[in-house]
Design an enzyme around this catalytic site. Structure first.
Site, mmCIF file in Angstrom:
data_model
loop_
_atom_site.group_PDB
_atom_site.id
_atom_site.type_symbol
_atom_site.label_atom_id
_atom_site.label_comp_id
_atom_site.label_asym_id
_atom_site.label_seq_id
_atom_site.Cartn_x
_atom_site.Cartn_y
_atom_site.Cartn_z
ATOM 1 N N VAL A 175 8.132 4.443 -2.070
ATOM 2 C CA VAL A 175 9.027 5.526 -1.662
ATOM 3 C C VAL A 175 9.616 6.167 -2.908
ATOM 4 O O VAL A 175 10.119 5.466 -3.797
ATOM 5 C CB VAL A 175 10.154 5.005 -0.746
ATOM 6 C CG1 VAL A 175 11.089 6.151 -0.353
ATOM 7 C CG2 VAL A 175 9.573 4.354 0.495
ATOM 8 N N ASP A 183 11.298 -4.428 15.771
ATOM 9 C CA ASP A 183 11.622 -5.026 14.474
ATOM 10 C C ASP A 183 13.019 -4.592 14.031
ATOM 11 O O ASP A 183 13.233 -4.237 12.872
ATOM 12 C CB ASP A 183 10.572 -4.631 13.430
ATOM 13 C CG ASP A 183 10.576 -5.562 12.220
ATOM 14 O OD1 ASP A 183 11.102 -6.700 12.343
ATOM 15 O OD2 ASP A 183 10.056 -5.169 11.161
ATOM 16 N N PHE A 235 0.819 -1.221 0.000
ATOM 17 C CA PHE A 235 0.000 0.000 0.000
ATOM 18 C C PHE A 235 0.852 1.269 0.000
ATOM 19 O O PHE A 235 0.320 2.360 0.161
ATOM 20 C CB PHE A 235 -0.954 0.017 1.208
ATOM 21 C CG PHE A 235 -0.265 -0.158 2.538
ATOM 22 C CD1 PHE A 235 0.336 0.910 3.172
ATOM 23 C CD2 PHE A 235 -0.224 -1.400 3.154
ATOM 24 C CE1 PHE A 235 0.969 0.754 4.393
ATOM 25 C CE2 PHE A 235 0.410 -1.560 4.378
ATOM 26 C CZ PHE A 235 1.004 -0.480 4.996
ATOM 27 N N LYS A 293 7.612 8.907 1.347
ATOM 28 C CA LYS A 293 6.872 7.652 1.465
ATOM 29 C C LYS A 293 5.407 7.945 1.162
ATOM 30 O O LYS A 293 4.750 8.696 1.889
ATOM 31 C CB LYS A 293 7.033 7.076 2.871
ATOM 32 C CG LYS A 293 6.476 5.673 3.045
ATOM 33 C CD LYS A 293 6.866 5.115 4.413
ATOM 34 C CE LYS A 293 6.419 3.685 4.597
ATOM 35 N NZ LYS A 293 6.872 3.122 5.885
#
Length: 212
Positions: free
Chosen positions: A5, A114, A2, A20
């Site tokens: 960049v 992450d 979705f 982005k």
């Protein structure tokens, strides 16, 4: 799926920026919407030399534009693959910069969740920029987290064991995996396509050290 960049140019300063572009039409999943909102909230909260800078957020009826700092040298993953592995002096510099960024995040109550080679970018001088806070959490001392997320190969034992966990230590574990990968050229925990076997290796601490 979705977002994309693009490279942009600030007209007044002539400074290059990364934009982005998030397509709201394709942002249909509730978890994806929460992830985008979380990333924007966290990026607005953080201002540190080792963390990617978000200059502006432009919200239109169809799209969201995040105007961000450019890290022109690509990801740490690509850099390590190119060099096969880093020597200890360069790996030490990388480690220090990630540590500085994470200390700042944790002091602000932000846990990344992450941390991995793909989410560590390099600027033109090969300095680290931590990116992608979509799985991050804003927490407080003593609060335990229950969402099990992140990349399995970098996940801490308490996450793969599905136990409530303290936030900062899981980032520290992932940092250790990153350091191992930079100096050895491979991840410590790996099981081709077998997630359960990977989890068992992580929980038992089974990995092979490089010969040299």
């Amino acid at each position: 799926g979705f977002c994309e960049v693009r490279l942009g140019l600030h007209q007044r300063s002539r400074r290059k920026v990364a934009i982005k572009v998030i397509d709201k039409v394709r942002l249909s999943d509730l978890n994806d919407r929460k992830r985008v909102a979380r990333e924007i909230k966290v990026l607005k909260k953080l201002h540190h030399v080792c963390i990617i800078r978000c200059f502006d957020v432009i919200d239109t009826p169809s799209k969201i534009y995040l105007v961000m700092e450019v890290a022109t040298a690509g990801s740490l993953l690509d850099y390590v693959r190119q060099k096969k592995k880093l020597d200890e002096a360069e790996a030490c510099k990388v480690l220090q910069q990630i540590v500085y960024g994470l200390i700042y995040c944790h002091a602000k109550g932000v846990v990344h969740r992450d941390v991995k080679l793909e989410n560590l970018l390099l600027d033109a001088e090969k300095n680290i920029r931590i990116v992608d806070f979509g799985l991050s959490a804003i927490t407080a001392p003593g609060k335990r987290l229950k969402v099990f997320c992140g990349s399995p190969s970098y996940a801490a034992p308490e996450i793969v064991a599905r136990q409530p966990y303290d936030g900062p230590p899981v980032d520290v574990w992932s940092l250790g995996v990153v350091l191992f990968a930079t100096v050895s050229g491979y991840l410590p925990f790996h099981a081709a396509g077998d997630r359960q076997a990977l989890c068992r290796k992580i929980m038992k601490g089974h990995f092979t050290t490089p010969e040299s």
